[in-house]
Enzyme design. Structure first.
Site, short mmCIF file in Angstrom:
data_model
loop_
_atom_site.label_atom_id
_atom_site.label_comp_id
_atom_site.label_asym_id
_atom_site.label_seq_id
_atom_site.Cartn_x
_atom_site.Cartn_y
_atom_site.Cartn_z
CD GLU A 184 -3.07 -1.14 2.11
OE1 GLU A 184 -3.03 -0.27 3.00
OE2 GLU A 184 -3.99 -1.99 2.04
CD GLU A 303 -3.53 -6.21 3.11
OE1 GLU A 303 -4.45 -5.47 3.56
OE2 GLU A 303 -2.33 -6.00 3.31
#
Length: 535
Positions: A184, A303
């Site tokens: 991220e 995820e």
């Protein structure tokens, strides 16, 4: 709500059920603990994930990067300085730095994974403290999220780690493990200032370093969270198009709630509509397909869950199980593989958990208690056989037909979406091929159902009703485990004109797994289940 379905056994509906491709974990260092291993063992027995992905491969608790100061060639000694601090400053400035790598803990973790028949999906991050360019960290365990002060040292460490894994576990094994660069980077908490150009530099140099070890490694990114596709996904693919760094797969994350409202230790978000969340995946897929050179690459959701915070009570609920059921039924339309975040609640992003049900991401609560969503995954795994064919799918139901003619299916009622306290589904299923000649005459079949809903498989409610104890005794933990299993029912179904008619009732936020198959009687001579024992 009640509706009827006539299933056509010849329908072949696309259904990419890759439910056990990968699962998430916390940081890799947690794999050194006993409860982590015990929980993963439970998950692997019932679901059997192929890969496991987590943070912290290069964090200091794993101890891979080691840096020492060689004082042997220094020209001054402590007696030449007024105090010890002045001497140490001299050492820091003038001593030669020796870099070593220690793979003791990495070997323990990977050995335990292989023992449980799961392999690492390698996420390269975070930054070792002595290699970092800054002091910014994330989480209770302080993962450093700054770029390397020296990219050569970073690439050397990546290559040394991969070479060690190849030497220890072999090419045939290790070259199948995907490698993802960072986590991220579009969020400033995970990558300093969310600097997109700096991430592109990290990706390019890292991917090239990986390929120098072995061209056959699969490396990818950018592992961004949702909401950044236009800038980050398009920008990343444009960068790869122009600079041509290695790229073997594309990755992204997927969460489905709005900003949470904080109350004490917990966060309470509103759920997004599922059609909206799935549309974000369709939109991202369109971006990827707009690049001819990348549109055929694997696209992984590395995820996904409902909420993106590790202290959200929704993760422990039956509603979560129903929400994830529809997600699993459709997500494969847009992505190659997907990884639920996470398998268990041995997890410390915001500190050590206070209670067994603290809103953690896991399929298992602390103490190895299966949450309702655990069974959603188990049910979808039970649908998965090599030759199964999907014959029906809608927003509340998926049905497959096996090679031996058996039907398997899952029905769910996401009440926040359907607005129904109960859904009733009448199914008419062709069954001629299921039965041999003897059974065709008898027409004997068994309908087996496994039900998870708020009434019959809800350990969270039992825990709440008993007072929400923070530290359960062994007896209390066993009670919660007993309350955490599906209700199993069986029923003999008679065929009618080559078909079987069954009814499924799915209560509020329920998930029901069912199987319909031939059930010939094979017990001992003289056994009579229906014998009347009265006078």
């Amino acid at each position: 709500m009640k509706y009827s379905i006539n299933v056509n056994q010849n329908d072949k509906i696309p259904f990419n059920n890759n439910v056990n491709y990968c699962v998430g974990t916390g940081r890799m260092g947690l794999a050194l603990t006993k409860e982590y291993y015990d929980q993963l063992k439970i998950v692997q027995k019932d679901i059997g994930f192929k890969f496991i992905r987590g943070h912290g491969l290069f964090c200091d608790d794993m101890g891979i990067y080691q840096e020492f100061l060689d004082k042997s060639e220094l020209t001054k000694s402590p007696k030449d300085f007024p105090d010890f601090n002045a001497y140490m400053e001299y050492v820091e400035q003038n001593a030669k730095k020796i870099v070593e790598y220690n793979f003791t803990y990495l070997d323990r973790v990977v050995d335990s994974y292989i023992e449980l028949n799961i392999r690492p999906f390698l996420e390269l991050g975070f930054m070792p403290y002595k290699m970092a360019s800054g002091k910014q960290t994330v989480f209770y365990w302080k993962g450093n999220t700054t770029p390397p002060a020296d990219y050569n040292k970073w690439c050397d460490m990546v290559q040394a780690t991969l070479r060690h894994l190849l030497d220890r576990y072999g090419e045939e094994e290790v070259l199948t493990w995907p490698i993802e660069v960072w986590n991220e980077p579009n969020l400033p908490g995970f990558w300093k200032d969310a600097n997109i150009d700096e991430y592109f530099k990290l990706y390019e140099l890292t991917a090239k370093a990986v390929k120098k070890v072995d061209e056959r490694f699969m490396v990818g990114g950018p592992a961004i969270c949702g909401g950044a596709d236009e800038k980050w996904m398009k920008g990343f693919l444009t960068f790869c198009q122009e600079k041509h760094p290695p790229l073997d797969f594309i990755s992204r994350h997927h969460y489905c709630t709005e900003l949470p409202e904080d109350k004490g230790h917990y966060g309470y978000p509103k759920m997004m509509e599922l059609d909206y969340t799935l549309q974000t995946l369709r939109d991202c897929r369109k971006i990827i397909e707009s690049f001819d050179e990348f549109k055929s690459l694997p696209f992984y959701i590395t995820e996904f869950n409902t909420s993106y915070i590790p202290n959200c009570p929704v993760h422990d609920t039956n509603m979560n199980a129903a929400y994830i059921a529809r997600t699993l039924a459709e997500i494969g339309d847009y992505v190659t593989g997907y990884s639920y975040w996470t398998f268990g609640d041995v997890f410390e992003e915001r500190g050590i958990p206070f209670t067994p049900f603290y809103g953690g991401f896991g399929l298992l609560a602390d103490g190895g208690i299966p949450k309702p969503t655990y069974w959603t995954f188990k049910f979808f795994k039970d649908l998965k056989e090599k030759e199964d064919c999907c014959v029906y799918r809608d927003k509340n139901l998926v049905i497959v037909k096996t090679t031996d003619g058996k039907y398997k299916g899952i029905a769910w009622n996401l009440t926040i979406e359907t607005k129904e306290e109960e859904i009733s589904v009448d199914l008419k299923l062709p069954v001629g091929e299921m039965l041999n000649q003897e059974q065709k005459d008898l027409g004997r079949m068994c309908l087996l159902t496994k039900t998870v809903d708020e009434e019959c498989c809800n350990p969270l409610k039992v825990w709440h009703d008993l007072g929400e104890f923070a530290h359960p005794t062994t007896e209390q933990n066993d009670l919660l485990k007993a309350a955490a299993h599906p209700q199993i029912k069986s029923e003999i179904i008679k065929k009618k004109k080559g078909s079987a008619e069954i009814n499924l009732k799915i209560k509020k936020h329920g998930v029901v797994y069912f199987e319909l198959g031939a059930a010939p009687v094979t017990t001992d001579r003289g056994y009579d289940y229906d014998f009347n024992y009265g006078k």
